[in-house]
Write an enzyme that holds these catalytic residues in place. Structure first.
Site, PDB file in Angstrom:
ATOM      1  N   ARG A  33       0.843  -1.206   0.000  1.00 14.81           N
ATOM      2  CA  ARG A  33       0.000   0.000   0.000  1.00 14.81           C
ATOM      3  C   ARG A  33       0.876   1.253   0.000  1.00 14.81           C
ATOM      4  NH1 ARG A  33      -4.848  -2.114   2.638  1.00 14.81           N
ATOM      5  NH2 ARG A  33      -5.178  -4.070   1.509  1.00 14.81           N
ATOM      6  N   GLU A 177     -13.694 -15.648   9.463  1.00 18.31           N
ATOM      7  CA  GLU A 177     -13.558 -15.137   8.091  1.00 18.31           C
ATOM      8  C   GLU A 177     -13.135 -16.241   7.114  1.00 18.31           C
ATOM      9  OE1 GLU A 177     -11.136 -11.767   5.452  1.00 18.31           O
ATOM     10  OE2 GLU A 177     -10.851 -11.845   7.629  1.00 18.31           O
ATOM     11  N   LYS A 219     -17.534 -13.104   8.823  1.00 18.29           N
ATOM     12  CA  LYS A 219     -16.980 -12.170   7.828  1.00 18.29           C
ATOM     13  C   LYS A 219     -16.736 -12.939   6.529  1.00 18.29           C
ATOM     14  CE  LYS A 219     -13.247  -8.876   6.860  1.00 18.29           C
ATOM     15  NZ  LYS A 219     -12.131  -8.062   7.407  1.00 18.29           N
ATOM     16  N   SER A 261     -14.430  -6.929   1.596  1.00 16.10           N
ATOM     17  CA  SER A 261     -14.607  -6.343   0.261  1.00 16.10           C
ATOM     18  C   SER A 261     -13.911  -7.169  -0.810  1.00 16.10           C
ATOM     19  CB  SER A 261     -14.109  -4.896   0.225  1.00 16.10           C
ATOM     20  OG  SER A 261     -12.791  -4.795   0.729  1.00 16.10           O
ATOM     21  N   GLY A 262     -12.863  -7.901  -0.433  1.00 13.48           N
ATOM     22  CA  GLY A 262     -12.270  -8.883  -1.333  1.00 13.48           C
ATOM     23  C   GLY A 262     -11.720  -8.360  -2.637  1.00 13.48           C
ATOM     24  N   GLY A 263     -11.251  -7.127  -2.652  1.00 11.91           N
ATOM     25  CA  GLY A 263     -10.674  -6.595  -3.884  1.00 11.91           C
ATOM     26  C   GLY A 263     -11.650  -5.829  -4.753  1.00 11.91           C
ATOM     27  N   ARG A 292      -9.192  -2.207   2.432  1.00 12.29           N
ATOM     28  CA  ARG A 292      -8.854  -1.325   1.324  1.00 12.29           C
ATOM     29  C   ARG A 292     -10.049  -0.500   0.854  1.00 12.29           C
ATOM     30  NH1 ARG A 292      -9.830  -0.532  -3.119  1.00 12.29           N
ATOM     31  NH2 ARG A 292     -11.218  -2.326  -3.160  1.00 12.29           N
TER      32      ARG A 292
END
Length: 339
Positions: A33, A177, A219, A261-263, A292
């Site tokens: 990042r 998750e 999650k 959100s997984g990308g 993200r």
């Protein structure tokens, strides 16, 4: 375990209009990042970045909890206040990522199992003393040629349940998750089948290992087309498929589902969550636990510069507010304007 405490904490994590900030990037992940904004991955920079997020005025109206990396849990804000105390003072529940990452699964090429159970009971005591009230463990399920195998799904489900049981023993709410990755070329139908198989295995193991469903948060991934699939399912199709899958496999006693959100892009992740709530949701709260997708605009605005903190905080506040509205089914893309 203190069942009432676990349930109260879990319910607070998915309170109406609130979701969870995933700020638990490992040192390696946050380096990627930081490279995108050309700053060095040093501890002072990581501290300054998290300080920028956690001191955003008013964000606590939309954020119920924050998942921290171990380093961050034991760090202090720039004013010297321990991050866990800073968050708690704003009504934001501190949490901690406890897994040690996905490692190759023996005898299963291309598949992984998440490690970190060794010593977890002792670590949880330390984390709770430092202020953590919930934890997170991520299992990774990859779609590919002949995978995932039942072996991979069952192994990860077992580890997730063992982790959850240890958390509850320590009066720490587990975020469970199981992430079916969206990186391949699979259709949404394949994602739905794999997600169904995964959730079924996870809840079978949670039951066998005596995990209190009322004292946990799920999650999961959304049911979505693989990134490389030529035909991408639209927002309403994703929302309907995800709700259908959850209703088939997730007991109503689970207080809430906080999606990863997984990308997905920032606004698409928000739109999908909103559509599910517009469709009526389910017996559980439907909220967000984004990393993200909450942080990307603020990271770009910040750029590692003190002079940009106010702009970065406005960007973070905006995304938190948009996702809060989505968790209530009140989001509209016309609201996508940062004041």
């Amino acid at each position: 375990m203190n069942e009432k405490l676990l349930n109260n904490t879990a319910c607070a994590m998915v309170a109406p209009g609130k979701g969870i900030l995933a700020a638990d990037e490992s040192t390696g992940t946050i380096e990627k990042r930081f490279k995108s904004i050309n700053i060095d991955n040093t501890e002072p920079n990581r501290q300054a970045y998290r300080d920028m997020l956690f001191t955003t005025a008013g964000a606590e109206a939309f954020i119920s909890g924050a998942i921290l990396f171990e380093e961050t849990l034991f760090q202090s804000a720039l004013d010297g206040t321990p991050f866990s105390k800073l968050l708690a003072s704003k009504g934001v529940i501190p949490g901690i990522k406890v897994d040690k990452g996905a490692k190759p699964l023996a005898g299963a090429p291309g598949e992984t199992v998440t490690e970190g159970l060794d010593g977890l009971r002792e670590r949880l005591v330390k984390y709770r003393e430092a202020g953590a009230r919930f934890a997170k463990w991520r299992a990774v399920i990859t779609i590919g040629n002949g995978i995932p195998s039942a072996y991979c799904i069952e192994t990860n489900a077992h580890a997730l349940a063992r982790y959850a049981a240890l958390c509850q023993e320590a009066d720490v709410v587990p975020i469970v998750e199981p992430e079916v990755l969206m990186d391949a070329d699979n259709t949404i139908e394949i994602c739905e089948k794999v997600t169904s198989d995964t959730l079924q295995a996870v809840f079978d193991q949670l039951y066998l290992q005596r995990v209190l469903l009322e004292g946990m948060i799920l999650k999961p991934n959304m049911v979505i087309s693989g990134k490389k699939c030529p035909t991408q399912a639209d927002v309403s199709t994703v929302a309907a498929a995800t709700l259908r899958t959850l209703k088939h496999h997730v007991p109503s006693s689970v207080p809430g589902i906080a999606f990863l959100s997984g990308g997905q892009s920032d606004e698409v992740a928000t739109a999908h969550l909103n559509a599910m709530n517009e469709m009526g949701g389910g017996p559980w709260a439907l909220s967000f636990s984004y990393g993200r997708a909450l942080q990307a605009p603020s990271l770009k605005a910040w750029g590692g510069k003190v002079d940009n903190v106010a702009d970065a905080q406005r960007a973070f506040h905006h995304r938190a507010k948009m996702n809060s509205l989505a968790s209530l089914g009140q989001y509209n893309d016309s609201l996508e304007t940062v004041a």
